[in-house]
Structures are given as C-alpha cells and as structure tokens.
Design a protein around this motif. Structure first.
Motif, PDB file in Angstrom:
ATOM      1  N   ALA A  48       0.829  -1.210   0.000  1.00 39.34           N
ATOM      2  CA  ALA A  48       0.000   0.000   0.000  1.00 39.34           C
ATOM      3  C   ALA A  48       0.860   1.255   0.000  1.00 39.34           C
ATOM      4  O   ALA A  48       0.620   2.196   0.743  1.00 39.34           O
ATOM      5  N   GLY A  49       1.893   1.231  -0.855  1.00 33.77           N
ATOM      6  CA  GLY A  49       2.663   2.443  -1.105  1.00 33.77           C
ATOM      7  C   GLY A  49       1.994   3.248  -2.207  1.00 33.77           C
ATOM      8  O   GLY A  49       0.779   3.145  -2.426  1.00 33.77           O
ATOM      9  N   GLY A  50       2.789   4.052  -2.934  1.00 25.93           N
ATOM     10  CA  GLY A  50       2.210   4.902  -3.965  1.00 25.93           C
ATOM     11  C   GLY A  50       1.509   4.134  -5.060  1.00 25.93           C
ATOM     12  O   GLY A  50       0.373   4.445  -5.447  1.00 25.93           O
ATOM     13  N   VAL A  51       2.156   3.089  -5.591  1.00 23.94           N
ATOM     14  CA  VAL A  51       1.529   2.283  -6.642  1.00 23.94           C
ATOM     15  C   VAL A  51       0.326   1.533  -6.089  1.00 23.94           C
ATOM     16  O   VAL A  51      -0.741   1.490  -6.712  1.00 23.94           O
ATOM     17  N   GLY A  52       0.482   0.937  -4.924  1.00 24.56           N
ATOM     18  CA  GLY A  52      -0.591   0.138  -4.356  1.00 24.56           C
ATOM     19  C   GLY A  52      -1.833   0.947  -4.039  1.00 24.56           C
ATOM     20  O   GLY A  52      -2.960   0.533  -4.351  1.00 24.56           O
ATOM     21  N   LEU A  53      -1.659   2.102  -3.412  1.00 30.02           N
ATOM     22  CA  LEU A  53      -2.813   2.942  -3.103  1.00 30.02           C
ATOM     23  C   LEU A  53      -3.472   3.443  -4.381  1.00 30.02           C
ATOM     24  O   LEU A  53      -4.693   3.545  -4.460  1.00 30.02           O
ATOM     25  N   SER A  54      -2.665   3.753  -5.399  1.00 32.78           N
ATOM     26  CA  SER A  54      -3.238   4.140  -6.689  1.00 32.78           C
ATOM     27  C   SER A  54      -4.071   2.993  -7.254  1.00 32.78           C
ATOM     28  O   SER A  54      -5.183   3.207  -7.771  1.00 32.78           O
ATOM     29  N   ALA A  55      -3.546   1.768  -7.164  1.00 36.10           N
ATOM     30  CA  ALA A  55      -4.271   0.607  -7.671  1.00 36.10           C
ATOM     31  C   ALA A  55      -5.575   0.391  -6.915  1.00 36.10           C
ATOM     32  O   ALA A  55      -6.597   0.030  -7.513  1.00 36.10           O
ATOM     33  N   VAL A  56      -5.554   0.595  -5.610  1.00 38.63           N
ATOM     34  CA  VAL A  56      -6.776   0.467  -4.805  1.00 38.63           C
ATOM     35  C   VAL A  56      -7.830   1.448  -5.302  1.00 38.63           C
ATOM     36  O   VAL A  56      -8.998   1.086  -5.533  1.00 38.63           O
ATOM     37  N   MET A  57      -7.432   2.707  -5.472  1.00 40.21           N
ATOM     38  CA  MET A  57      -8.380   3.736  -5.911  1.00 40.21           C
ATOM     39  C   MET A  57      -8.934   3.424  -7.300  1.00 40.21           C
ATOM     40  O   MET A  57     -10.143   3.523  -7.533  1.00 40.21           O
ATOM     41  N   ILE A  58      -8.059   3.027  -8.215  1.00 40.37           N
ATOM     42  CA  ILE A  58      -8.476   2.792  -9.596  1.00 40.37           C
ATOM     43  C   ILE A  58      -9.379   1.567  -9.693  1.00 40.37           C
ATOM     44  O   ILE A  58     -10.431   1.602 -10.340  1.00 40.37           O
ATOM     45  N   ALA A  59      -8.989   0.463  -9.062  1.00 41.45           N
ATOM     46  CA  ALA A  59      -9.801  -0.750  -9.128  1.00 41.45           C
ATOM     47  C   ALA A  59     -11.172  -0.525  -8.500  1.00 41.45           C
ATOM     48  O   ALA A  59     -12.193  -1.005  -9.014  1.00 41.45           O
ATOM     49  N   SER A  60     -11.197   0.202  -7.394  1.00 36.59           N
ATOM     50  CA  SER A  60     -12.468   0.502  -6.741  1.00 36.59           C
ATOM     51  C   SER A  60     -13.359   1.354  -7.647  1.00 36.59           C
ATOM     52  O   SER A  60     -14.561   1.108  -7.766  1.00 36.59           O
ATOM     53  N   ALA A  61     -12.757   2.346  -8.321  1.00 30.84           N
ATOM     54  CA  ALA A  61     -13.525   3.197  -9.228  1.00 30.84           C
ATOM     55  C   ALA A  61     -14.091   2.402 -10.395  1.00 30.84           C
ATOM     56  O   ALA A  61     -15.131   2.770 -10.966  1.00 30.84           O
ATOM     57  N   MET A  62     -13.422   1.300 -10.752  1.00 34.72           N
ATOM     58  CA  MET A  62     -13.891   0.449 -11.837  1.00 34.72           C
ATOM     59  C   MET A  62     -14.934  -0.566 -11.373  1.00 34.72           C
ATOM     60  O   MET A  62     -15.375  -1.417 -12.146  1.00 34.72           O
ATOM     61  N   GLY A  63     -15.321  -0.509 -10.104  1.00 31.98           N
ATOM     62  CA  GLY A  63     -16.378  -1.373  -9.597  1.00 31.98           C
ATOM     63  C   GLY A  63     -15.919  -2.670  -8.987  1.00 31.98           C
ATOM     64  O   GLY A  63     -16.744  -3.542  -8.681  1.00 31.98           O
ATOM     65  N   ALA A  64     -14.611  -2.835  -8.791  1.00 31.70           N
ATOM     66  CA  ALA A  64     -14.096  -4.069  -8.196  1.00 31.70           C
ATOM     67  C   ALA A  64     -14.144  -4.008  -6.678  1.00 31.70           C
ATOM     68  O   ALA A  64     -14.233  -2.933  -6.073  1.00 31.70           O
ATOM     69  N   ASN A  65     -14.082  -5.179  -6.055  1.00 37.02           N
ATOM     70  CA  ASN A  65     -13.967  -5.303  -4.599  1.00 37.02           C
ATOM     71  C   ASN A  65     -12.489  -5.496  -4.262  1.00 37.02           C
ATOM     72  O   ASN A  65     -11.910  -6.515  -4.626  1.00 37.02           O
ATOM     73  N   VAL A  66     -11.916  -4.546  -3.574  1.00 42.75           N
ATOM     74  CA  VAL A  66     -10.471  -4.514  -3.398  1.00 42.75           C
ATOM     75  C   VAL A  66     -10.076  -4.925  -1.991  1.00 42.75           C
ATOM     76  O   VAL A  66     -10.644  -4.445  -0.999  1.00 42.75           O
ATOM     77  N   ILE A  67      -9.064  -5.808  -1.919  1.00 41.05           N
ATOM     78  CA  ILE A  67      -8.417  -6.174  -0.661  1.00 41.05           C
ATOM     79  C   ILE A  67      -7.007  -5.585  -0.691  1.00 41.05           C
ATOM     80  O   ILE A  67      -6.232  -5.881  -1.604  1.00 41.05           O
ATOM     81  N   ALA A  68      -6.673  -4.763   0.284  1.00 40.38           N
ATOM     82  CA  ALA A  68      -5.333  -4.179   0.379  1.00 40.38           C
ATOM     83  C   ALA A  68      -4.530  -4.945   1.419  1.00 40.38           C
ATOM     84  O   ALA A  68      -5.032  -5.222   2.516  1.00 40.38           O
ATOM     85  N   ILE A  69      -3.298  -5.301   1.072  1.00 39.91           N
ATOM     86  CA  ILE A  69      -2.412  -6.044   1.969  1.00 39.91           C
ATOM     87  C   ILE A  69      -1.149  -5.229   2.211  1.00 39.91           C
ATOM     88  O   ILE A  69      -0.515  -4.764   1.263  1.00 39.91           O
ATOM     89  N   ASP A  70      -0.788  -5.044   3.475  1.00 37.90           N
ATOM     90  CA  ASP A  70       0.423  -4.298   3.831  1.00 37.90           C
ATOM     91  C   ASP A  70       0.818  -4.707   5.240  1.00 37.90           C
ATOM     92  O   ASP A  70       0.174  -5.551   5.874  1.00 37.90           O
ATOM     93  N   ILE A  71       1.897  -4.095   5.738  1.00 40.61           N
ATOM     94  CA  ILE A  71       2.352  -4.380   7.102  1.00 40.61           C
ATOM     95  C   ILE A  71       2.121  -3.201   8.037  1.00 40.61           C
ATOM     96  O   ILE A  71       2.438  -3.275   9.228  1.00 40.61           O
ATOM     97  N   ALA A  72       1.563  -2.097   7.513  1.00 39.51           N
ATOM     98  CA  ALA A  72       1.355  -0.888   8.318  1.00 39.51           C
ATOM     99  C   ALA A  72      -0.132  -0.594   8.419  1.00 39.51           C
ATOM    100  O   ALA A  72      -0.808  -0.397   7.405  1.00 39.51           O
TER     101      ALA A  72
END
Length: 346
Positions: free
Chosen positions: A174-198
């Motif tokens: 969930a760094g810069g690329v990961g958070l961007s991917a979360v936002m984009i996938a969610s905007a496209m209607g997907a159900n997003v699971i984010a995985i990180d250590i923080a």
C-alpha cells in the motif's frame, strides 16, 4: 540550474549548479514545477538500474511548462503545460508503431537513461511522441503524481489486468503504486483487498475504496486469508511492492484462471523470485508484467480524473523542497510515509 546530483551509487547526493538543460532535435526543455519522489529513484541511486550512467540527476515523475523546443517539434510550443510518461517511446520502432511505446527498445526515460527532473529544468526527447498536455484543472503536483505510480497502476489494473466490475482484486503493498491501484480498481467497480504491514496505510486504503484489508504481520498465511475473504481467491492480484514474498503471495492467492500483474520492480537480489509454477499450470493462471503507460492512454485516465471518479490528489502526502528530497531519497527503503512525496520547491 540547481539539481540533485550524485557521481557514486549509494553516496549521498548533493544539490549543486549544473549546466542548463538544452533541447535535442525533436525534444523540448521543461521548467519543472513538480516532480514525484519514487522508490524507483531509490533503486537508481543504489545502482540497481543498468541504464544509469554516472554522474547522474534522478527524477522521472514530472509536470511543468515547455520553455524551449528543438528542431522538428511540431505538436508542442513554449508555454504548454505538460507531463510525460516515465517510459517514452522513440516513435520509429515496431513497438511504437503498434502503440506500445512503454516497451520501446530505444526508450527515453528521464532520470534513468538521461538526466531527470530533480532539477529546475529537464530535457525531454521525442516530444511529439510522448508529451501529454495538461488541462488547467489539474495542478502541477497532482500531474506529477500521475507520471509513474498512478499511470502505472492504471495500466496494470485496466489494460493488463482487464478488471471488471464485481471482481475481487488483491493489492499487495500500500505504497504509492498500491494505493493508486486500490483507488483505480475501486472506481472500476471491483472489490479490493489491500495487503500491507502498516495499519496506517491499510486504514487509508479503506478510505479510498478498499473493502477489506490484511495486515501481513498479523496473518500467518496471506494467500489463504485472501481465498477465505473472496470465496476461492482473487480474480486479479497486483504485486505493487516488488519482493519475493509479495510476488509469491500475489500469484498463490488467485482463483482458478486468475490474473497476476507484477508492477513492483524486482531488482538486485530479488530479480529471480520463486513462482508456484504447478499452480500456474494446473489453474491456468495468467502472469503479466506492467511497465508504465503510453502517452496516448493518458486521455482515458485524465477523463476519469476530470469526472471526479479518480482523485489522485488524495494520494499526495508531503510537499518537499529539492534540499529536503535528499534525505527523503536516501531513506526511502525504510520510510513509512503515507502517500506520495512531491518536490514543489526548487
């Protein structure tokens, strides 16, 4: 011009005066108004990128104004507000002719193949092929944040990953690329699971669209946790970090005929990760790489930004000066900053 400069890999960069940038034939010079600080810059400074020749000025996520044009530039003029993909095509090879400038064998990469944007000015080659005009509604810092991480995530999710509404998407890191991917996938209607250590990053991932989060330090088997949440595994999984562990988990947490996209760089000791090949074969998994995004695809991304469906400005964490960017770069491998750091003072 002032620039961040280093002549030895791993040695603390200096801020010094260097010769002013000049445009090549077919190129332009851009006055840098904002430039993002990315983990790829840290890899380059550490000597992990074979394209870099010392001495060097890093920086590849940029936005600014054209101040000079070289001979033969037809589409852009002095005063244009622009950004540029961090992978730019030559415009002459078969890959460029097919619209795939992101894999051009003669590619131009500011901050890697050439001096970059951690400076007051930067020279950009192949301008007509690669520059992207910026709408007045997008400020320089937001535009700079698009240049690598957000655009890369957009291509990874939309083009390479072929995300569809209702699918489960796992995002590892969930760094810069990961958070961007979360936002984009969610905007496209997907159900997003984010995985990180923080937990702070995971909390922010929920704020921008994740429906579930997993703290990898508190979960014995990340892949099994994803399969349990999704009822069989993710349809699409992204390794947004780039480590043997996240790459392996991203493939292993897929459902049958699922799709893995590798976005995080796998360099140095991590260049040859273990892959569960028996699962890849038996479950007919698809494995893709994703490396930047073509200039012509920015139109679709910018349209979603203009509509409000995507809000990349929410991902900007810190505004830095060029001087402050030196310690930020050298400690990037251990940093816990939330969101994207952008240099806006030179």
């Amino acid at each position: 011009m002032r620039a961040m400069y280093f002549d030895t890999f791993g040695k603390t960069p200096e801020i010094r005066d260097v010769p002013d940038a000049t445009p090549a034939d077919g190129g332009v010079v851009v006055k840098v108004e904002a430039t993002g600080l990315c983990r790829s810059d840290w890899h380059g400074w550490m000597g992990h990128d074979a394209d870099i020749r010392l001495p060097h000025v890093p920086g590849h996520e940029l936005a600014g104004t054209v101040v000079a044009t070289g001979r033969g530039v037809m589409r852009y003029k002095t005063g244009d507000r622009v950004t540029v993909p961090f992978v730019s095509g030559c415009g002459r090879c078969p890959e460029c002719h097919s619209g795939n400038q992101q894999v051009c064998p003669n590619q131009f990469q500011p901050g890697f193949t050439h001096w970059g944007s951690f400076a007051e000015y930067v020279a950009i080659d192949f301008a007509d092929e690669n520059l992207v005009l910026l709408p007045d509604t997008i400020d320089a810092a937001t535009a700079a944040s698009l240049g690598c991480r957000f655009a890369t995530a957009f291509r990874a999710i939309v083009d390479q990953g072929r995300v569809r509404g209702g699918e489960w998407v796992a995002v590892h890191g969930a760094g810069g690329v990961g958070l961007s991917a979360v936002m984009i996938a969610s905007a496209m209607g997907a159900n997003v699971i984010a995985i990180d250590i923080a937990d702070t990053k995971l909390s922010f991932a929920r704020e921008i669209g994740a429906v579930q989060t997993i703290n990898a330090t508190q979960t014995g088997d990340v892949a099994e946790a994803v399969r349990e949440i999704t009822g069989g595994g993710a349809h699409l999984s992204i390794d947004a970090l780039g480590s043997p562990v996240t790459c392996f988990n991203s493939i292993r947490n897929l459902r049958r005929r699922g799709r893995h996209v590798q976005v995080g760089l796998m360099l140095g000791d991590h260049a040859a990760p273990q892959i569960p090949m028996a699962q890849v074969i038996g479950h007919e998994l698809e494995i893709y790489g994703s490396h930047g995004m073509q200039a012509w695809r920015y139109e679709a991304m910018l349209a979603l930004v203009a509509s409000g469906k995507l809000s990349p400005q929410k991902l900007i964490g810190r505004h830095l000066s060029l001087d402050e960017a030196v310690p930020a770069l050298t400690t990037m491998d251990t940093a816990t900053d939330l969101g994207i750091s952008v240099i806006t003072t030179f």
